[in-house]
Design a protein around this motif. Structure first.
Motif, PDB file in Angstrom:
ATOM      1  N   ALA A   1       0.862  -1.198   0.000  1.00 57.00           N
ATOM      2  CA  ALA A   1       0.000   0.000   0.000  1.00 57.00           C
ATOM      3  C   ALA A   1       0.894   1.243   0.000  1.00 57.00           C
ATOM      4  O   ALA A   1       1.836   1.324   0.802  1.00 57.00           O
ATOM      5  N   PRO A   2       0.660   2.208  -0.914  1.00 61.37           N
ATOM      6  CA  PRO A   2       1.608   3.328  -1.109  1.00 61.37           C
ATOM      7  C   PRO A   2       2.080   4.025   0.167  1.00 61.37           C
ATOM      8  O   PRO A   2       3.286   4.233   0.347  1.00 61.37           O
ATOM      9  N   ASN A   3       1.157   4.385   1.032  1.00 58.98           N
ATOM     10  CA  ASN A   3       1.584   5.093   2.248  1.00 58.98           C
ATOM     11  C   ASN A   3       2.443   4.217   3.149  1.00 58.98           C
ATOM     12  O   ASN A   3       3.425   4.681   3.734  1.00 58.98           O
ATOM     13  N   ARG A   4       2.087   2.944   3.247  1.00 58.15           N
ATOM     14  CA  ARG A   4       2.880   2.048   4.103  1.00 58.15           C
ATOM     15  C   ARG A   4       4.249   1.776   3.481  1.00 58.15           C
ATOM     16  O   ARG A   4       5.243   1.650   4.187  1.00 58.15           O
ATOM     17  N   LEU A   5       4.279   1.710   2.158  1.00 61.83           N
ATOM     18  CA  LEU A   5       5.562   1.505   1.472  1.00 61.83           C
ATOM     19  C   LEU A   5       6.489   2.686   1.746  1.00 61.83           C
ATOM     20  O   LEU A   5       7.664   2.511   2.089  1.00 61.83           O
ATOM     21  N   ARG A   6       5.950   3.900   1.642  1.00 62.46           N
ATOM     22  CA  ARG A   6       6.769   5.103   1.904  1.00 62.46           C
ATOM     23  C   ARG A   6       7.258   5.111   3.358  1.00 62.46           C
ATOM     24  O   ARG A   6       8.409   5.447   3.620  1.00 62.46           O
ATOM     25  N   ILE A   7       6.363   4.748   4.256  1.00 62.59           N
ATOM     26  CA  ILE A   7       6.754   4.719   5.671  1.00 62.59           C
ATOM     27  C   ILE A   7       7.907   3.735   5.872  1.00 62.59           C
ATOM     28  O   ILE A   7       8.919   4.055   6.501  1.00 62.59           O
ATOM     29  N   CYS A   8       7.762   2.537   5.315  1.00 60.13           N
ATOM     30  CA  CYS A   8       8.797   1.509   5.516  1.00 60.13           C
ATOM     31  C   CYS A   8      10.134   1.934   4.901  1.00 60.13           C
ATOM     32  O   CYS A   8      11.194   1.703   5.483  1.00 60.13           O
ATOM     33  N   VAL A   9      10.072   2.559   3.714  1.00 61.45           N
ATOM     34  CA  VAL A   9      11.311   3.009   3.065  1.00 61.45           C
ATOM     35  C   VAL A   9      11.993   4.081   3.922  1.00 61.45           C
ATOM     36  O   VAL A   9      13.216   4.053   4.123  1.00 61.45           O
ATOM     37  N   ALA A  10      11.194   4.997   4.448  1.00 61.88           N
ATOM     38  CA  ALA A  10      11.758   6.050   5.304  1.00 61.88           C
ATOM     39  C   ALA A  10      12.369   5.440   6.562  1.00 61.88           C
ATOM     40  O   ALA A  10      13.470   5.823   6.977  1.00 61.88           O
ATOM     41  N   LEU A  11      11.676   4.475   7.139  1.00 60.69           N
ATOM     42  CA  LEU A  11      12.179   3.873   8.381  1.00 60.69           C
ATOM     43  C   LEU A  11      13.428   3.021   8.123  1.00 60.69           C
ATOM     44  O   LEU A  11      14.300   2.917   8.984  1.00 60.69           O
ATOM     45  N   ALA A  12      13.498   2.430   6.936  1.00 62.78           N
ATOM     46  CA  ALA A  12      14.679   1.603   6.610  1.00 62.78           C
ATOM     47  C   ALA A  12      15.937   2.460   6.512  1.00 62.78           C
ATOM     48  O   ALA A  12      17.046   1.973   6.705  1.00 62.78           O
TER      49      ALA A  12
END
Lengths: 154, 104
Positions: B15-26
């Motif tokens: 899901a786009p928002n969750r993908l962005r969150i995970c990339v930022a957190l990584a």
């Protein structure tokens, strides 16, 4: 069920999104302007103390360095809302190593010079301050590049 | 060091928002809630909802140390499991796009 080709187009969009998110994060990381100056002063005071004093004073100075660096990291974290991971990509790793070697070299060099060369110790302290600041900004820049290029676990 | 996870499509992360969150957190050890909100450009409620989904999957952890003056800042970090899932998901996205013609 979604076809593999439909998923592929969606996947390309997702990869573009990942690149954009990495670019955005890379702009956010990095230390506030005062961080490297503060760290430079902490290293410089350790260089001076190692050059002109000995025994307990060098331990006190080391304590100031560790405590001060911890406070700086916590304040930077609070100011930016981001805690960077320990060096993460090839450029950031290399610059962190250089930064530490320069600081340790200056501290060790000052101890070798001793009280007989106060002027040289002072010059070494100023040099270590400048080097810490410049390498700090270079490190931030390398970290940003490493993140934007995805040199990380993600 | 753990081995690279194989390609695995992850519906939760995709899901786009969750993908962005995970990339930022990584890319970080910890990120503050408000930074994630800024990244997504959405309301607190939307960020909270996405984080709850990720938390329930065991992909993120949330910590809320009380700040000075009682202000609570929420810090979010990716778990080892979340990192593995993200790596696997990105590997799968790359696999899926490998045979596509280059984008203009």
């Amino acid at each position: 069920m979604e076809s593999d080709s439909g998923k592929s187009v969606d996947a390309r969009g997702a990869l573009d999104d990942i690149r954009r998110a990495r670019g955005w994060v890379s702009e956010r990381v990095g230390s506030p302007w005062w961080f490297h100056g503060g760290l430079g002063l902490l290293v410089a005071q350790q260089v001076v103390v190692n050059g002109v004093a000995e025994g307990l004073w060098t331990l006190v100075s080391f304590g100031v360095l560790v405590l001060g660096a911890t406070v700086l990291v916590l304040c930077a974290r609070r100011a930016t809302g981001v805690t960077p991971t320990w060096p993460r990509g090839p450029r950031a790793n290399a610059l962190m190593a250089v930064r530490m070697m320069v600081a340790l070299g200056a501290i060790w060099g000052a101890a070798l010079l001793g009280r007989e060369a106060v002027g040289a110790v002072a010059a070494l302290a100023v040099g270590s301050l400048l080097a810490t600041v410049l390498l700090g900004f270079a490190y931030d820049s390398a970290l940003r590049q490493d993140i934007a290029e995805g040199s990380d676990a993600g | 060091m753990s081995a690279e996870p194989g390609p695995r499509f992850d519906e939760i992360i995709h899901a786009p928002n969750r993908l962005r969150i995970c990339v930022a957190l990584a890319a970080t050890a910890e990120t503050e809630f408000s930074v994630l909100r800024e990244l997504l450009g959405v309301s607190d409620a939307v960020v909270s909802k996405q984080l709850r989904t990720l938390q329930e999957a065991g992909y993120v952890t949330l910590t809320k140390p009380t700040g000075r003056g009682g202000r609570v800042r929420t810090w979010v970090s990716l778990t080892g499991r979340g990192r593995q899932a993200l790596q696997g998901h990105i590997a799968e996205l790359r696999r899926l796009t490998r045979h596509l013609p280059a984008a203009e």
